[in-house]
Design a protein around this motif. Sequence first.
Motif, PDB file in Angstrom:
ATOM      1  N   ALA B 591       4.313  -1.994  -5.808  1.00  0.00           N
ATOM      2  CA  ALA B 591       4.419  -1.053  -4.687  1.00  0.00           C
ATOM      3  C   ALA B 591       5.876  -0.843  -4.271  1.00  0.00           C
ATOM      4  O   ALA B 591       6.184   0.080  -3.521  1.00  0.00           O
ATOM      5  CB  ALA B 591       3.599  -1.556  -3.500  1.00  0.00           C
ATOM      6  N   PHE B 620      11.680   0.701  -0.997  1.00  0.00           N
ATOM      7  CA  PHE B 620      10.610   1.421  -0.317  1.00  0.00           C
ATOM      8  C   PHE B 620       9.298   0.810  -0.772  1.00  0.00           C
ATOM      9  O   PHE B 620       9.079   0.620  -1.965  1.00  0.00           O
ATOM     10  CB  PHE B 620      10.618   2.901  -0.698  1.00  0.00           C
ATOM     11  CG  PHE B 620      11.931   3.574  -0.431  1.00  0.00           C
ATOM     12  CD1 PHE B 620      12.233   4.038   0.846  1.00  0.00           C
ATOM     13  CD2 PHE B 620      12.870   3.722  -1.444  1.00  0.00           C
ATOM     14  CE1 PHE B 620      13.460   4.648   1.094  1.00  0.00           C
ATOM     15  CE2 PHE B 620      14.097   4.332  -1.195  1.00  0.00           C
ATOM     16  CZ  PHE B 620      14.396   4.795   0.075  1.00  0.00           C
ATOM     17  N   ARG B 621       8.465   0.485   0.191  1.00  0.00           N
ATOM     18  CA  ARG B 621       7.119   0.041  -0.170  1.00  0.00           C
ATOM     19  C   ARG B 621       6.222   1.263  -0.081  1.00  0.00           C
ATOM     20  O   ARG B 621       5.955   1.782   0.991  1.00  0.00           O
ATOM     21  CB  ARG B 621       6.636  -1.056   0.784  1.00  0.00           C
ATOM     22  CG  ARG B 621       5.265  -1.622   0.389  1.00  0.00           C
ATOM     23  CD  ARG B 621       4.828  -2.732   1.326  1.00  0.00           C
ATOM     24  NE  ARG B 621       5.684  -3.898   1.242  1.00  0.00           N
ATOM     25  CZ  ARG B 621       5.666  -4.783   0.262  1.00  0.00           C
ATOM     26  NH1 ARG B 621       4.820  -4.634  -0.740  1.00  0.00           N
ATOM     27  NH2 ARG B 621       6.489  -5.808   0.283  1.00  0.00           N
ATOM     28  N   GLU B 622       5.784   1.750  -1.226  1.00  0.00           N
ATOM     29  CA  GLU B 622       5.021   2.994  -1.240  1.00  0.00           C
ATOM     30  C   GLU B 622       3.534   2.745  -1.026  1.00  0.00           C
ATOM     31  O   GLU B 622       3.058   1.633  -1.169  1.00  0.00           O
ATOM     32  CB  GLU B 622       5.296   3.747  -2.547  1.00  0.00           C
ATOM     33  CG  GLU B 622       6.781   4.093  -2.601  1.00  0.00           C
ATOM     34  CD  GLU B 622       7.198   4.972  -3.764  1.00  0.00           C
ATOM     35  OE1 GLU B 622       6.361   5.293  -4.604  1.00  0.00           O
ATOM     36  OE2 GLU B 622       8.385   5.324  -3.793  1.00  0.00           O
ATOM     37  N   ARG B 642       3.903  11.574   3.617  1.00  0.00           N
ATOM     38  CA  ARG B 642       3.699  10.501   2.646  1.00  0.00           C
ATOM     39  C   ARG B 642       4.224   9.229   3.289  1.00  0.00           C
ATOM     40  O   ARG B 642       5.405   9.102   3.565  1.00  0.00           O
ATOM     41  CB  ARG B 642       4.526  10.739   1.389  1.00  0.00           C
ATOM     42  CG  ARG B 642       4.093  11.945   0.622  1.00  0.00           C
ATOM     43  CD  ARG B 642       4.939  12.034  -0.632  1.00  0.00           C
ATOM     44  NE  ARG B 642       4.821  13.365  -1.192  1.00  0.00           N
ATOM     45  CZ  ARG B 642       5.602  13.815  -2.162  1.00  0.00           C
ATOM     46  NH1 ARG B 642       6.556  13.036  -2.657  1.00  0.00           N
ATOM     47  NH2 ARG B 642       5.449  15.028  -2.622  1.00  0.00           N
ATOM     48  N   ARG B 643       3.351   8.315   3.514  1.00  0.00           N
ATOM     49  CA  ARG B 643       3.743   7.094   4.202  1.00  0.00           C
ATOM     50  C   ARG B 643       4.467   6.139   3.265  1.00  0.00           C
ATOM     51  O   ARG B 643       4.046   5.925   2.128  1.00  0.00           O
ATOM     52  CB  ARG B 643       2.499   6.373   4.749  1.00  0.00           C
ATOM     53  CG  ARG B 643       1.684   7.187   5.733  1.00  0.00           C
ATOM     54  CD  ARG B 643       2.279   7.184   7.125  1.00  0.00           C
ATOM     55  NE  ARG B 643       1.415   7.952   8.027  1.00  0.00           N
ATOM     56  CZ  ARG B 643       1.574   9.267   8.251  1.00  0.00           C
ATOM     57  NH1 ARG B 643       2.548   9.943   7.677  1.00  0.00           N
ATOM     58  NH2 ARG B 643       0.748   9.899   9.075  1.00  0.00           N
ATOM     59  N   GLU B 644       5.519   5.574   3.739  1.00  0.00           N
ATOM     60  CA  GLU B 644       6.150   4.478   3.021  1.00  0.00           C
ATOM     61  C   GLU B 644       6.880   3.623   4.046  1.00  0.00           C
ATOM     62  O   GLU B 644       7.222   4.086   5.134  1.00  0.00           O
ATOM     63  CB  GLU B 644       7.121   4.979   1.952  1.00  0.00           C
ATOM     64  CG  GLU B 644       8.310   5.724   2.508  1.00  0.00           C
ATOM     65  CD  GLU B 644       9.213   6.271   1.407  1.00  0.00           C
ATOM     66  OE1 GLU B 644       8.785   6.275   0.246  1.00  0.00           O
ATOM     67  OE2 GLU B 644      10.319   6.687   1.731  1.00  0.00           O
ATOM     68  N   GLU B 645       7.071   2.382   3.708  1.00  0.00           N
ATOM     69  CA  GLU B 645       7.738   1.462   4.621  1.00  0.00           C
ATOM     70  C   GLU B 645       9.039   1.011   3.989  1.00  0.00           C
ATOM     71  O   GLU B 645       9.084   0.738   2.799  1.00  0.00           O
ATOM     72  CB  GLU B 645       6.883   0.199   4.816  1.00  0.00           C
ATOM     73  CG  GLU B 645       5.760   0.345   5.807  1.00  0.00           C
ATOM     74  CD  GLU B 645       4.853  -0.875   5.803  1.00  0.00           C
ATOM     75  OE1 GLU B 645       5.084  -1.811   5.003  1.00  0.00           O
ATOM     76  OE2 GLU B 645       3.906  -0.877   6.601  1.00  0.00           O
TER      77      GLU B 645
END
Lengths: 672, 672
Positions: B591, B620-622, B642-645
């Motif tokens: 991820a 980036f943690r997708e 698009r969410r990412e952390e």
Amino acid sequence: MSTHAAQRHPQPLRPLPAGRVKFTDAFWSRYRDLVREVVIPYQYEALHDRVPDAEPSHAIANFEIAAGRKQGEFHGFVFQDTDVAKWLEAVGYSLMTHPDPELERLADDVIDLIAEAQGEDGYLNTYFTIKEPDKRWTNLTDCHELYTAGHLIEAACAYYEATGKRKVLDIACRLADCIDRVFGPNEGQLRGYDGHEEIELALVKLYRATGEERYLRLAAFFVDERGREPNFLREEWEKRGRINFFLKRPAPINLEYHQAHRPVREQTDAVGHAVRAMYLYAAMADLAAENGDESLLEACRRLWRSTTRKRMYVTGGVGSTHHLEAFTTDYDLPNDTAYAESCASIGLIMFSKRMLQIEAKGEYGDVMERALYNTELAGMSQDGKRYFYVNPLEVWPEACRSNPGKHHVKPVRQRWFGCACCPPNIARLIASLGGYVYDVDAESGIVYTHLYIGGEARLNVGKEGGGHDGGTVVVRQETNYPWDGAVMLTVTPEAGGLTAFTLALRLPGWSRTSEIAVNGERIAPEVRDGYAYICRDWQPGDTVELKLDMTIRLLAARPEVRADAGRVAIQRGPLVYCLESADNPGGPLSALAIDTQTPLTATYDAQLLGGCVVIEGRAFREGARDWADALYLPLEEEDGARREEPAAFRAIPYYLWGNRGEGEMAVWVRYR
Amino acid sequence: MSTHAAQRHPQPLRPLPAGRVKFTDAFWSRYRDLVREVVIPYQYEALHDRVPDAEPSHAIANFEIAAGRKQGEFHGFVFQDTDVAKWLEAVGYSLMTHPDPELERLADDVIDLIAEAQGEDGYLNTYFTIKEPDKRWTNLTDCHELYTAGHLIEAACAYYEATGKRKVLDIACRLADCIDRVFGPNEGQLRGYDGHEEIELALVKLYRATGEERYLRLAAFFVDERGREPNFLREEWEKRGRINFFLKRPAPINLEYHQAHRPVREQTDAVGHAVRAMYLYAAMADLAAENGDESLLEACRRLWRSTTRKRMYVTGGVGSTHHLEAFTTDYDLPNDTAYAESCASIGLIMFSKRMLQIEAKGEYGDVMERALYNTELAGMSQDGKRYFYVNPLEVWPEACRSNPGKHHVKPVRQRWFGCACCPPNIARLIASLGGYVYDVDAESGIVYTHLYIGGEARLNVGKEGGGHDGGTVVVRQETNYPWDGAVMLTVTPEAGGLTAFTLALRLPGWSRTSEIAVNGERIAPEVRDGYAYICRDWQPGDTVELKLDMTIRLLAARPEVRADAGRVAIQRGPLVYCLESADNPGGPLSALAIDTQTPLTATYDAQLLGGCVVIEGRAFREGARDWADALYLPLEEEDGARREEPAAFRAIPYYLWGNRGEGEMAVWVRYR
């Protein structure tokens, strides 16, 4: 539209006869005709060992020897008989909508042959009859004896339903009676079951065809015995010195492979051989429905979730490894070594439909459609003469040849297989597809529409279930599905019949916004768990227009699916797409990353592969630099730049891959 | 610095005795001490079946039975003897730098035992002596008879060189003489060779130790016969009814597996069992050198290019599939199903060094270093007691357990193996590493430095090669390599010896800019193909400071490597890095995508895994969104986002992976 909980049917529904639906649309009529005109005749020839380039099947010859018509040795797998059965079953479905006296005559001849091969006591299996008559029922683990019987029974039910001729049904009943004497809980009976499930769902069909409750009880017996301690398969294995039938030497027994590691009601994960698992779950759903068996239904729901939410490919394929053709673990869905056997997706379609007969949940229909339009259709070539057994999501032909871990992945469809389970299975599914389109809940007065296929259906509202007065309703669908999301339904209750009923339309999960109009007027019907319920007093010729949202979607897999990280799959309507080298030359497909900032386009190409919608867009071709013969280089060149080239890409529906010779193929594609 | 073509040595160089170099640096002294203090004693116990949790080896017991010291059955693989030989070889190397009378006594006892197990005619192999004395030399394809002899010969050469005691060398000569009588081109001799190469390079060593040219001719015979028609292995296989020794039943023969599909001079691709291939190529290089054999050298160069530019992992691992532990095809380098056996990388190191003895090309040194610091070191745990046989580049432990296609991949190192080739092979390589650091081309007056390891070397400039007058030069290296790129070399010619010579320093390919200063003054020496040549009249205590560029590099693989598309590997100095779950919790490693716009940092962490440089950066943690139990969802959520952390990531050197329990590991990581 408002959304509510799923519709549990007050009484589980019986499947509608496949013959009630006649397809008229371009998409499925073509497949149905292919099965009727090409596949059934081709397979008839193959079963008679008359296809020049294919391995001989020996299937008919085995029956001839067992019948005493000729001398010879048994050849083929222990379950070779099932190829004849599946062919006969497909013939049955085909005759329901397309009477064909010549084909019926061929089938009757085959049935005569089968009858002659049946023993006095009803026993019917050419392998054991010819080769090991004294070994009957001694190796259920390996020898597919009840599995083979199950396919004969399924064929009998279909042919009887199509023609009304009892001969083959009587053969099936004598065979089932024989099995019913041998297996059971009583002294002197075998408390056993087959290593490959199939007899269970077949016996439910036979019960429904004949009304004989012994068959239903026997099916339940097989399902309930499975995995109980003391474990039948393990004891049988010990008894025969742990000899594996295929290896001819001692080998460990793998109870998970047979879904016999624990009682079915205690099973939580989809495990083992994927086709066997699906056939078992389908039978469990049948029995949960027939017997109102709540704990069995709970097990079905658990196994459904395990299968479809943790262990299913985006193409509706199941089975992550070719080793034992099996499930592995949650989220382990490798694309290039996938197994995803055609037959396993057929089993998933069967399981889905049976769950729909218990409760109208959109996800059952969605998965059924996903498996049908993608893996199952991919299994057969456009000319109906070549088949995939394995349905990978990524293919690099050179690696398939050179890397033994990928030897099971074939870059092009094969003519026939030594173990030819898939070709006739695909044929019988397509031939019976009419039975998957609708369900009627007569108790509640609801006609369910699960699939969108142009054609005409004559549905008895109430007749089968009791309750309402009933009567026949003709539902006609006109659509260019799956290319177009518009479906026009015309509802015509026959004079004197029921007119006040509900038409329920499945709203596929991929369609974010769906519009419905009745007689041209937009309505906002109630939506419960993926179905829109339109309740009215129907007048002949009333129309319902459904407009599904065919926007191209880029799908992501949840992060636990390591194989799909950083990649998307393209889906439009029910169709998953793939890239092929044929459309995307100039390097490995893996070098392409879809440019997600540029809109994708969908265009119908009438010339391509019999006509299909292609999806096109922009991509980046990465690593486009002078590599000379370097294998690894710094990502950034000495000037700090990262070279990439703009590229166009084109995707075609997954089910059409591999029809233009050998090349790379990929479903999951990198994106930027 | 200017760049010219590679330096071909006027005369191929003989390897320097490992004992000439004494390591004093923190990094390698630790490994050398581990081998001496832990691995050699541990393996001695293992060979004597005295390690409680490990499978018994039976290796010493087999010799005792063959020697008539006790009764019993042979146990273990046909090549079980080689574990004793590799142990003895490691002991030899260890004694060269660390005399140890007690260890020498143990070794002498083992040699006495070996002597007693040798036949009158010189034959030595406990399997055939105990179990099938009449089957000698009847199944070279499967039975490793010459392979086993080769390891005994290598051990003898090392032990003789270390101690000067002839007993074991005499054993080896009698064995080689026995082989020389049996094999050869003459009437009554076998025109054969071993299925597993090893004897060839061992015979070259024995020739160099004894000066007996028959041994060199025999080595050349084995290499030249290989793959010739009529094919010896195929004929042998036909003769024994196509029986495979291990399967005990007929099985096909795979000539590529044995590199016997065509004469070695006509081979173009690295094929078959990777260890066998490497041992063959090493012997080919030896023979090309000794015999001035140009066509053999050309074949070596071709096979070098095939191996390292098309079929080698970034960790220096070779062998892409566990099926037959083999190469597959160009650019097929799957990370999660890699084989990359520890022994194959050892073979690649041996091949590299031999090529360096023919011509000073930086790429030979670069590959040698890559295989050494990554795959080979990864093979052993930090405590020296556990080993990897297989060295994957990506591990998901749950899938390794559940997916049979990954069963060969172990998420943690194992204590010992039934087939224990790797542990003693790693031990002997580390113990002999002194022999890989330098070469002396006395003809040209050049001292080559291939590896940077703190320590002291006494090199005879000219003595071995003739030409110049020679004399001893002491070269001392001080460095904190591989953590730091600074190397201080002090050059001290001994009084009365040669002072005018060239010091050549390898400039690794990963170092973009390298600085060199002599006695504190920057110089710009000539650079030819990866080596800087510093020619001067050396005064005692002259210093050369080398500063290599330790900038962290993100490496990309060429686009044909499908498995690495869209990913980078992190490398700093010679070390390839990897991510582990232990440092990167919170989800699957897949991820994470490295944020390449943020600089990466390298920090020495003295507490971590015995001290190492860790690399940290942003990622980036997708897919960071609410997935509920969905398996697939549209990439863009309904709001178009698009969410990412954001996430931090930490990488450790690959060779240290798997020392903190079970978890995920990845070398190739996605990037943005």
